[in-house]
Design a protein around this motif. Structure first.
Motif, mmCIF file in Angstrom:
data_model
loop_
_atom_site.group_PDB
_atom_site.id
_atom_site.type_symbol
_atom_site.label_atom_id
_atom_site.label_comp_id
_atom_site.label_asym_id
_atom_site.label_seq_id
_atom_site.Cartn_x
_atom_site.Cartn_y
_atom_site.Cartn_z
ATOM 1 N N UNK A 55 0.832 -1.203 0.000
ATOM 2 C CA UNK A 55 0.000 0.000 0.000
ATOM 3 C C UNK A 55 0.870 1.258 0.000
ATOM 4 N N UNK A 56 1.917 1.244 0.837
ATOM 5 C CA UNK A 56 2.804 2.409 0.887
ATOM 6 C C UNK A 56 3.467 2.637 -0.461
ATOM 7 N N UNK B 121 0.200 3.647 -3.243
ATOM 8 C CA UNK B 121 -0.640 4.829 -3.029
ATOM 9 C C UNK B 121 0.252 6.066 -3.096
ATOM 10 N N UNK B 122 -0.061 6.992 -4.004
ATOM 11 C CA UNK B 122 0.785 8.184 -4.111
ATOM 12 C C UNK B 122 0.801 8.946 -2.782
ATOM 13 N N UNK B 123 1.929 9.593 -2.555
ATOM 14 C CA UNK B 123 2.141 10.238 -1.271
ATOM 15 C C UNK B 123 1.073 11.290 -0.977
ATOM 16 N N UNK B 124 0.679 12.047 -2.020
ATOM 17 C CA UNK B 124 -0.245 13.154 -1.747
ATOM 18 C C UNK B 124 -1.704 12.700 -1.743
ATOM 19 N N UNK B 125 -1.948 11.388 -1.894
ATOM 20 C CA UNK B 125 -3.336 10.907 -1.847
ATOM 21 C C UNK B 125 -3.896 11.163 -0.450
ATOM 22 N N UNK B 126 -5.059 11.847 -0.401
ATOM 23 C CA UNK B 126 -5.662 12.139 0.882
ATOM 24 C C UNK B 126 -5.217 13.452 1.494
ATOM 25 N N UNK C 106 12.720 0.315 2.607
ATOM 26 C CA UNK C 106 12.995 0.608 1.210
ATOM 27 C C UNK C 106 11.747 1.158 0.529
ATOM 28 N N UNK C 107 10.578 0.582 0.863
ATOM 29 C CA UNK C 107 9.328 1.015 0.244
ATOM 30 C C UNK C 107 9.045 2.468 0.574
ATOM 31 N N UNK C 108 9.251 2.826 1.849
ATOM 32 C CA UNK C 108 8.983 4.205 2.271
ATOM 33 C C UNK C 108 9.917 5.165 1.531
ATOM 34 N N UNK C 109 11.203 4.771 1.434
ATOM 35 C CA UNK C 109 12.186 5.632 0.765
ATOM 36 C C UNK C 109 11.839 5.809 -0.716
#
Lengths: 156, 243
Positions: free
Chosen positions: A28-29, A32-37, B15-18
């Motif tokens: 999911x991380x 899902x685009x960072x700016x979603x929401x 890694x996913x977060x980065x």
């Protein structure tokens, strides 16, 4: 104790559940685009992307910064509130590079587009039957489109 | 160092977060523009529309609208005395090249420019299954075309027929109220090109906008109020026969 004799099954099940949950969170991380929401149930960055699309119409304020003579002539006449690009078309390219000559618009098409008499147009709007009015002579012979009153003279 | 299964499990989330922050980047901000200070709409004065089609052409040029599709279009109504609720409506090529000359006869003619109503309670944004269309904080109904999957639910949901599926991009497309212009202090392309001022961009949150005085002193109507969509395109002098 006999109650925990088969506890190993539960731990394995719990481990599978934990791995599944972590995998779900990771995927999911990632997707899902960072700016979603950011503002609601959509990608917030889309707003600034749409806002940064290229312009085609420069806006009459931009035209008037250079073409002050035309702007002055136009402000005195019936076409004072007709913006430049209403007749000349989109001119942002000309603003970016003034050496691009946008050319003169075709008066034969433009004038009648608005002023050809039709019962469908509002009565207050000045309209003529082109054949009767000029007999085929170009409108710009007598009228200057920037100040169309006859007294101002034609542009030819 | 040997990477064991355990190490990999620990590394993956980090890694996913980065990677996600690399992908997202920093969104570009329009300077001097605060979304929460605006609430956009439009005023259309039917008594001023001459049916020249300038708005339709300007919109297509500004927004690269494909031929045969329209983000705004003009309809010509002909209502004769005997069929007051059955108007004859034409819109040849969206009114892009004007209209055939109308002869003086029974009944009345008038032009109705149409575009997305940027409804405050828009059905189109409510039906999107993926969050690709939305109302921006300044009241403009927009489409995130990178997110849209082209299911066309929104095209069906719009009571005003203002959406279409783009023939080559295969995603929903519609009027953005020239969002790329209004956020820079310019007016929309259609308003810029309208020779009679029949179309006026309106900022309802700006107390100095002439829209407020106009709404107070004129007979204003919106399209299909019975749909309870709370549209923000206001029509002056709109005939009851308009659908």
């Amino acid at each position: 104790m006999s109650v925990f004799r088969n506890a190993g099954h539960l731990f394995r099940l719990a481990a599978v559940f934990v791995v599944g949950t972590v995998a779900f969170l990771v995927i999911r991380a990632a997707v899902v685009p960072r700016s979603f929401g950011e503002y609601g149930h959509y990608r917030g960055a889309a707003i600034s992307e749409i806002a940064s699309l290229p312009l085609h119409f420069a806006g009459h304020q931009t035209c008037e910064t250079c073409h002050t003579d035309i702007a002055k002539m136009k402000s005195a006449g019936m076409h004072a509130h007709v913006n430049c690009e209403a007749c000349h078309g989109p001119l942002e390219k000309h603003v970016k590079d003034p050496s691009i000559d946008p050319g003169k618009p075709d008066a034969a098409v433009l004038c009648v587009r608005c002023h050809a008499a039709s019962a469908a147009r509002p009565k207050w709007f000045p309209q003529v039957d082109p054949a009767q009015h000029s007999g085929g002579i170009a409108c710009t012979t007598c009228h200057n489109p920037h100040n169309p009153v006859i007294a101002a003279g034609g542009s030819k | 160092m040997k990477i064991t299964r355990r190490h990999l499990l620990l590394l993956l989330p980090a890694a996913a977060v980065a990677w996600e922050s690399v992908l997202a980047g920093t969104p570009e901000q329009s300077p001097n523009y605060t979304m929460t200070e605006h609430w956009w709409g439009m005023l259309i004065d039917i008594s001023k529309c001459i049916g020249c089609g300038n708005c339709v052409r300007a919109c297509q040029e500004e927004n690269d609208v494909p031929d045969g599709f329209f983000r705004t279009w003009v309809e010509r109504y002909h209502v004769d005395d005997w069929h007051i609720t059955e108007p004859q409506v034409i819109s040849p090529d969206g009114g892009k090249n004007g209209f055939p000359v109308a002869k003086e006869d029974e009944g009345k003619y008038f032009f109705v420019p149409k575009l997305c109503n940027h409804c405050a309670d828009s059905p189109c944004t409510q039906v999107c299954p993926v969050g690709a269309t939305f109302i921006s904080p300044d009241g403009v109904v927009l489409i995130d075309q990178t997110y849209c999957m082209g299911c066309a639910y929104c095209v069906q949901a719009c009571p005003y027929g203002c959406r279409y599926i783009h023939p080559t991009k295969r995603v929903a497309d519609k009027c953005t109220l020239c969002y790329h212009r209004i956020t820079k202090g310019l007016t929309t392309a259609c308003c810029e090109a309208c020779p009679t001022g029949a179309r006026q961009l309106a900022d309802l949150k700006n107390p100095a906008d002439p829209i407020h005085e106009f709404l107070k002193t004129h007979s204003i109507h919106v399209l299909k109020p019975e749909m309870a969509t709370n549209p923000k395109v206001f029509y002056n002098d709109l005939d009851g026969s308009v659908r």
